[in-house]
Each structure stands twice: as C-alpha cells, then as structure tokens.
Design an enzyme around this catalytic site. Sequence first.
Site, PDB file in Angstrom:
ATOM      1  N   GLU A  26      47.077  41.340  48.815  1.00 46.31           N
ATOM      2  CA  GLU A  26      46.585  40.110  48.189  1.00 46.31           C
ATOM      3  C   GLU A  26      45.351  40.376  47.347  1.00 46.31           C
ATOM      4  O   GLU A  26      45.205  39.818  46.252  1.00 46.31           O
ATOM      5  CB  GLU A  26      46.279  39.051  49.269  1.00 46.31           C
ATOM      6  CG  GLU A  26      46.164  37.636  48.705  1.00 46.31           C
ATOM      7  CD  GLU A  26      44.769  37.278  48.191  1.00 46.31           C
ATOM      8  OE1 GLU A  26      44.672  36.288  47.447  1.00 46.31           O
ATOM      9  OE2 GLU A  26      43.787  37.975  48.509  1.00 46.31           O
TER      10      GLU A  26
ATOM     11  N   ASP B 234      45.031  42.592  54.117  1.00 46.88           N
ATOM     12  CA  ASP B 234      44.186  43.551  53.397  1.00 46.88           C
ATOM     13  C   ASP B 234      42.848  42.887  53.103  1.00 46.88           C
ATOM     14  O   ASP B 234      42.712  41.662  53.216  1.00 46.88           O
ATOM     15  CB  ASP B 234      44.853  44.001  52.093  1.00 46.88           C
ATOM     16  CG  ASP B 234      45.105  42.858  51.124  1.00 46.88           C
ATOM     17  OD1 ASP B 234      45.496  41.752  51.589  1.00 46.88           O
ATOM     18  OD2 ASP B 234      44.891  43.042  49.909  1.00 46.88           O
TER      19      ASP B 234
HETATM   20 ZN   LIG Z   1      42.034  35.867  50.866  1.00 47.09          ZN
HETATM   21 ZN   LIG Z   2      39.997  37.582  49.083  1.00 48.51          ZN
END
Ligand SMILES: [Zn+2]
Ligand SMILES: [Zn+2]
Lengths: 489, 489
Positions: B167, B100
């Site tokens: 993340e 992501d």
């Molecule tokens: Zn990263």
């Molecule tokens: Zn990042």
Amino acid sequence: MPAPAQFLDFVDKSKDAFIQRLSDAVEIPSISGDPKHREDVFKMAAFLESQLQAYGVETKSVPLGSQNIDGEELTLPPAILGRIGHDKNKKTVLIYGHFDVQPAELSDGWTNPPFKLTRDDATGRLYGRGSSDDKGPVLGWINVLEAHHKLGLALPVNLRFCLEGMEESGSEGLDEFILAEVKKGRDSWFDGVDCICISDNYWLNNRTPCLTYGLRGLTYLKLTVSGPGKDLHSGVFGRMVHEPMTDLIAIMSKLVDPSGKILIPGVDEMVPGPTPEEKAIYEKLDYSIADVEDSAGGKVALSADKAAVLMGRMRSPSLSLHGIEGAFYGQGAKTVIPAKVSGKFSIRLVPPMTPDNVNPLVIKYIQAEFAKLGSKNKLVIEDLHGGKPWVENHKHWSYEAAKRATEVRTFHPNSPLALIYKQTPDLTREGGSIPVTLTFAEALGVNVLLLPMGRGDDGAHSTNEKLDISNFIEGTKLLGTYLYEVSQA
Amino acid sequence: MPAPAQFLDFVDKSKDAFIQRLSDAVEIPSISGDPKHREDVFKMAAFLESQLQAYGVETKSVPLGSQNIDGEELTLPPAILGRIGHDKNKKTVLIYGHFDVQPAELSDGWTNPPFKLTRDDATGRLYGRGSSDDKGPVLGWINVLEAHHKLGLALPVNLRFCLEGMEESGSEGLDEFILAEVKKGRDSWFDGVDCICISDNYWLNNRTPCLTYGLRGLTYLKLTVSGPGKDLHSGVFGRMVHEPMTDLIAIMSKLVDPSGKILIPGVDEMVPGPTPEEKAIYEKLDYSIADVEDSAGGKVALSADKAAVLMGRMRSPSLSLHGIEGAFYGQGAKTVIPAKVSGKFSIRLVPPMTPDNVNPLVIKYIQAEFAKLGSKNKLVIEDLHGGKPWVENHKHWSYEAAKRATEVRTFHPNSPLALIYKQTPDLTREGGSIPVTLTFAEALGVNVLLLPMGRGDDGAHSTNEKLDISNFIEGTKLLGTYLYEVSQA
Ligand SMILES: [Zn+2]
Ligand SMILES: [Zn+2]
Ligand SMILES: [Zn+2]
Ligand SMILES: [Zn+2]
C-alpha cells in the site's frame, strides 16, 4: 612603434617551448576552491615566481592570511608581485592575472585528462584546465619577458605584476592587500603605475580580437517565504493553508517578463539609452544572432536585431531567476507542500546602477507586492552578495595602443595567421564581472584595459577548456606589441 | 444490536496480550519501499496469515507477480485473503488493510527505535512505525476474531479479508488482482460481499471518532520549459536569450492564487457549492481553526471560518506547486541560467472532477498562457499520475451501523474511557486518497465505509508515529460492535 622583428621572430621560433611551459603549468592542478589542492596553488605560485625571476623580474610573495572552510583554517595562496624597469622616462604598466583554476574531473565529460595539456595539431588547439583561464594569458607575459631577456632587448615600458591564486574563489584577501599596498605611496609596488592591463576574458566570437571596456556588476538576492512549521501533505492541507510556494512563485513572476524586461519600477529606467555613437559600436561588432544561438545551443535569442541583443548583455541590466531552495527538486511526483522556500535571483548591473541604489528599489517593490497577496506567510529578503559595474574610457591612450597593436602589427608576410590580427578589434563590454578590475581602477585611479587572449568558444569553467595555439602565439606577440605601442603613446 | 458484554470484557482483559501482538508486528520492519526489507514484508504476510488461521479463518496467500526496481526484478509480497462464515442469513463484510509500512530510521529524529513498540503508560501511547498505519487497525480485527474464537461466540456476520503489503508503494499488482478475482463470480473470494470496511485513516482531531465518506482524487502534472542547449552563465547570457525559468515561473504563477483559488478557467467551477444539509455537516465537525494551525505548525489558515477551511480540504479541489526540477536548489548563490526546468504541481480532485475531465482544461489553459509569453523556448506538459475522487453515500446502513456503534456502545459503567465513544461520530471526507477504496467500490459495486481507529495526531508517515492505547482497545471494541450493528441493519 611596432615591435622589433626579432621579438616576433623569437616568439614564432619558441612555439614548442612556450607550449611546453603551458603544459608544465597545466599539470599543476591549482584548484583554489578545493582544499585538497591548496598545496598545488602554492606550487603554481612558486612556479610563476621562479619564471619571473629567471627573466630578470624582482619578485615578492605576499602572504594573504587564511580562510575558514567548514571550521578548518586554510592558508591562502600568496599574491606574487613582480617589478622590472625603473626608468622614469618610460611608462609603467601593471599586469594582473591569476594562476588558480576551476575544478575539473575527467568524469565531468572531458575527452582527455584535464590536468594534462593535450595538443591537437589537426585543430590547432591546446586542451586543458587553465589553458585559457588564465594560465595561457599569464604565460603570454612570461613569453614576452623571456624573449626580451634572451634577446638582450630592453623592455619598452616598466612592468609591474600582480598575480593571484584565489580568483576562482572570490579573490579572498586580494582587495584588502591592494588597498593596503596602494596606501604605502612611494614604497608601494604599484607606485608610478600609468595603466593596467588584464588578460582574463575572451573575444566575442572566434574570429575577431577585442578590447573590453566594461563589466557588469551584480546584486544577488534571496527571498524566503515561510509559514507552516513543517512540510505538509497536499492531500491533508491543500486549500486549508497559505502555501509558501504559491506566494514565492507569485512574487518571482513579478520580477522580470519573458522578454527580459525588468518589472521592478525604476530599475531599467536607471540606465540611459545609447548615444548614436555608442549604438554604432554595437552595430559594428563582428557578431550575429547565429553566434548567440550557437553559443547558447538553442534558437532562443531575445531579438533578431544583433545590436539589441548585444546591448542586452553589455549595456543593460538583466534579471535571472536561478532557482528555489527548500522545495521538491528531484525526479518523480512528491505531493509535498514545502514549509519554507527561498527563491534566488540576481540582477546584473550597469552604470549608474550599484547594489546600493538598486537594492532599495527591489526590496520596496517586493515588500509591496507581497503585501498585496494578502498571505499570512512571512517574507524575508536577503542580500547574498553584490558588486559594482565598471565601464572604462575606451578612448584612453592605453586602448588606442592596444587597438594599434591589433591593427597594424607587422607580421611576417608568410605567416598564414597574419590575417587574424590585421584588423580593428571589436570594442566590447562583458556581461559578467571580474571584481579586481574595479578594485584596481578605484585604488590606483588609472585606466584599466581588458585585453583578452582567448576566443569566445574556449570554454573557461567548462569541460574541454582549450586555447588555440594561434591565440597563444599571436596573443604573445600582441601583448608584446601592445607594450611598444604604449611606450609611444 | 450491541455487542455482547463478554466480548467487551474479553477485550479489556486482553489489553496486554493485544499490545504484545502489536509489538510483535511492529518488530517486523515490513517497509515495502525498500528492496532490502522485501523479505520482512513477506514475513509480515506470513505472521498475519497464521494469526487469521489460528482464529478459524480460511486463508489464501495470493502471489501478485514482480516489479522492476532499477533493473532488478523483485517479487511482490502476496495479498492475504481470508474468509470465515458462509451463512446466507448473515451479511458479509469485506475488510481491507495493509501490513507494509513507511520507511523509518532512528536518525530521522525518532525518540525511540521505530521498529520496537515503545509503550508509554504516562501518556497512554504506543510508539512505533506502523502502530497506527496500518498494523494497529489490522490487528484490531484480529483481536475481534480472537475474542470470538476463544469465547466460542459465533461472529454476527460473515467476514472476508483482503490484506496487502504494497500500500505504501502504490499498491502494485492489487488492482489487477481485485478485478480478476471479482470476475470469477461465484468462485471469487469476494462473492456475496454486502459492504466493505477499511480502517486506514484518522480522526479529524484527537477527541472525536469519525466515519469517512470521501477521498479526493489527484492529477499530477509536470511542465518542462527548455531552450538553451546547456546551462548558461547569467553574466554572459542574461538579457540575450529567453530564460526557461522566467517562462516557467510566469506559467506557474497563473495556476493558483495565494487564497487557494484555482485560476484555470472551469476547474473550480466544476464543483457545485454545498447544499445547506451538507454545509451543516462541516459546521458540526469537532474542529477549530486552532486545530488546523496546530497541525500545520503555523498561523496560516486560509480563513477564520472553520467550515470554509474544512470544505477547502474535504470538498474543494486544491492546487499545490511542489517544486522545480533542473534549477539551482542548493544553498549559496549560483548565477546559472538553467537550460531546462520542470515545474511540478498537482490538483486534488473532488466529484465530478476526474483526471480525464480536468487535464484537458489545464493543458489548454497552460498552452494558451505560454503562447501569450511570446517565448522561443519550448513547453512540454506531462501527466505524471492521477486518480479519481471517491464520495460514498453516508446514509447507507453500513454508515448507520458504524454511527450507532460509536454512539450507543454499552461500556462498563466504571470504564473511564466510555465517554470517548459515547458520542455521534464526525462525518468527514479526507483530502488525500486511498486508491484501493475506489477500486473496491467500483469493482464490487457495494458501499465502502472508512472507519478509522487512530487519532489526527498519530503521525502516520512521520517520526514518532503512535497509536493511543485507548484507541487500540476501544477501537477493537468499536470494530466488533460495528459487526453486531451491521448484522441488524
Ligand atoms: Zn495506511
Ligand atoms: Zn500510509
Ligand atoms: Zn579567469
Ligand atoms: Zn575563471
């Protein structure tokens, strides 16, 4: 000289008609701060001008030029001048008021539509934007005019009017106009004015009428600390660089302490302590710590001593930290180190303080404190705006007249409201400012009296602004009676 | 053991194909923080899963449940697991990465559309959101797999993959999954892992590869001071009441001084000073005060001593004041006394600090300082979030393998890029956090190596994020070579 009974009678009998006129006025959303409503401010000016004319007042609509808002040139609403009476044997009283209002939307939290006057006979209140600030008081004067006109009574004094439509937006254009008009001497509409009366503030509480003889001034400053070229991530740069927020907060913490004491050397010290006579004024005021805390909405008064708290507001400077521009202000947890932050604060001023004698002390102190930080960031101090304080001689005949009008007015014995006004008014100073007061005082060199109509809880500028019916009706009588008392002074 | 020449050769010859794959990946706007792009995160997961499968990796797409955003239930993107090799005589390396990305809009100031990879051969750069964070590094591993698959070469180690799609949005669901998976023991996809390698950070500068063995933790706190029941006008209430801003600024000024020293007793003191050996690491780092100030965009380094400044970021706690919620933050000059204000600050933590041992010191100190103010306002302290720091043993064989891979790799003698990597890598700690690092380290109890691919100026999370072509290609060789060195460790 008390007002004639037929005047007081007329006012009582005209209650519904007077409320209807206030209703008509409130329905014109004359918001000076919103360009979309500029037409309404003009409409309100025309409404008042025609009212004045209807009751025999000669008027003049004075164009005040234009203003630039976001690149758009917008014509300013006119000032409406009025004059009635040219009797050299009578005193001449200048009345100031304003016909523009603060913005208001039902969605702000109003119980009823703000631009429709809602009459609540259960509480005796009239709700609506401008009901108390300042359409009610201005119409109070119109009520007085109508009564005399319809009763065929001569006014006890010559009257002059200066009504403006930009008060809520910095009174743009008005100062220049007043100064230019005064220069015309005998041709000025302000020629021969003996005193000025402004009804645009409030009682200290909800019980006791007051006369107001002072307003604080203001200096508003902005401190900008910058250093990094862009916002930084605290994970990457924390403890590598001088952070502007750390420096700014350090400086802001050195301006005022939690007890309200101003920490800038020489500032609090400019104001001499109260004389015993002056102190007695504050002791006598009909006000309590509970009143302060009720109106603040929290038990946060700085002292348990009523006089000390009131002197804090009325005869002391105050320093408030308003906020920070440029730093994270939202909800949540952003880990940013802002690159450039500006702290805003202002100091309310009382005589002999002025922005001119206070700002150098503030700037010198802040620069010295910033130097002590040993930071590599840069500091810039800007003066955003300011105004001088005003304190009037409250032993002047105009104040004495207003005092008598409040104390001894011959109410109808069967009026339950009579008790409200049969008392010595509080003698107050306001913590805020009405800049035109000082302009008139300085330009005409005559006494200015602030004679409020509304109560302390009217909520000018807030949601559900209101004017009590009793204040509107008894206040109209008070304004009229004041003129009779002035005529004898 | 150096990587075989045919692997290095394959990588060089595949440059355009590898860049094309990165281009395909960047074109999928897999922004995890934007519900409108959730589909794209799933698309990106599928893209990677099919790439892994194409090169012989067994995969599993693991659902991670759902999250609630503004009342809407949104399915979380899956974690993609992969495994290849089950040779008990080989080491097993677990690779983590994320697919992501941060949000990006052309209008944020990007020179080119952020979701189109723009190749600039003049500067040797590949611009695009996710090019460096973290699609480039993840595809670096795919490049290694492709080379071995197409060349028919056996991988020198068993590989395991754990790729996530949340993340940039708090890794929702991942910790729980990792802990649950580890509990499966022999059935776990993480069974038998000998070490972990994560390529999701950056070189310290733009010149020198590095190995990263530490990350700071964080505790993020919010101090709320309240008292009045509503915002007050400073003209009316200034010097009558305790102002929440005055109290808050007083407290915030007592947390950190302009030199970065944390004023909360016992906090700075928790961290022992560096050993001579450790200090030598910082002295040796290829970094200068000019590098700090270039990247901060201003001459604001806290010291002229390079090692001191780097230790400030890497091995010291830091306290940053982020901003104030509830106070005036706009332009202009509002004279409001805000009723309730919240100061936000965070402390970056290094071992042995944890939120659990630091927060009590912070809270006790702030409460004591607030009590000293003698204010009638109320103070509430909230812990918004936190995470522990992580420091790894950098003398472990996995670090030694990565060091050798960086130092002695046999480039083709005619490659002009050879010089870049023929050097000892910097040994760094990061000032920020990658929370999954600690989760893996604690859950699996094995060494974690952070082996970055990109340079210090890549601008992850900023406009014009880029990855240098040389870092992508040489970085791919480095990742492959690291596996060969590990196999011999
Ligand atoms: Zn990263
Ligand atoms: Zn990042
Ligand atoms: Zn007003
Ligand atoms: Zn107003």
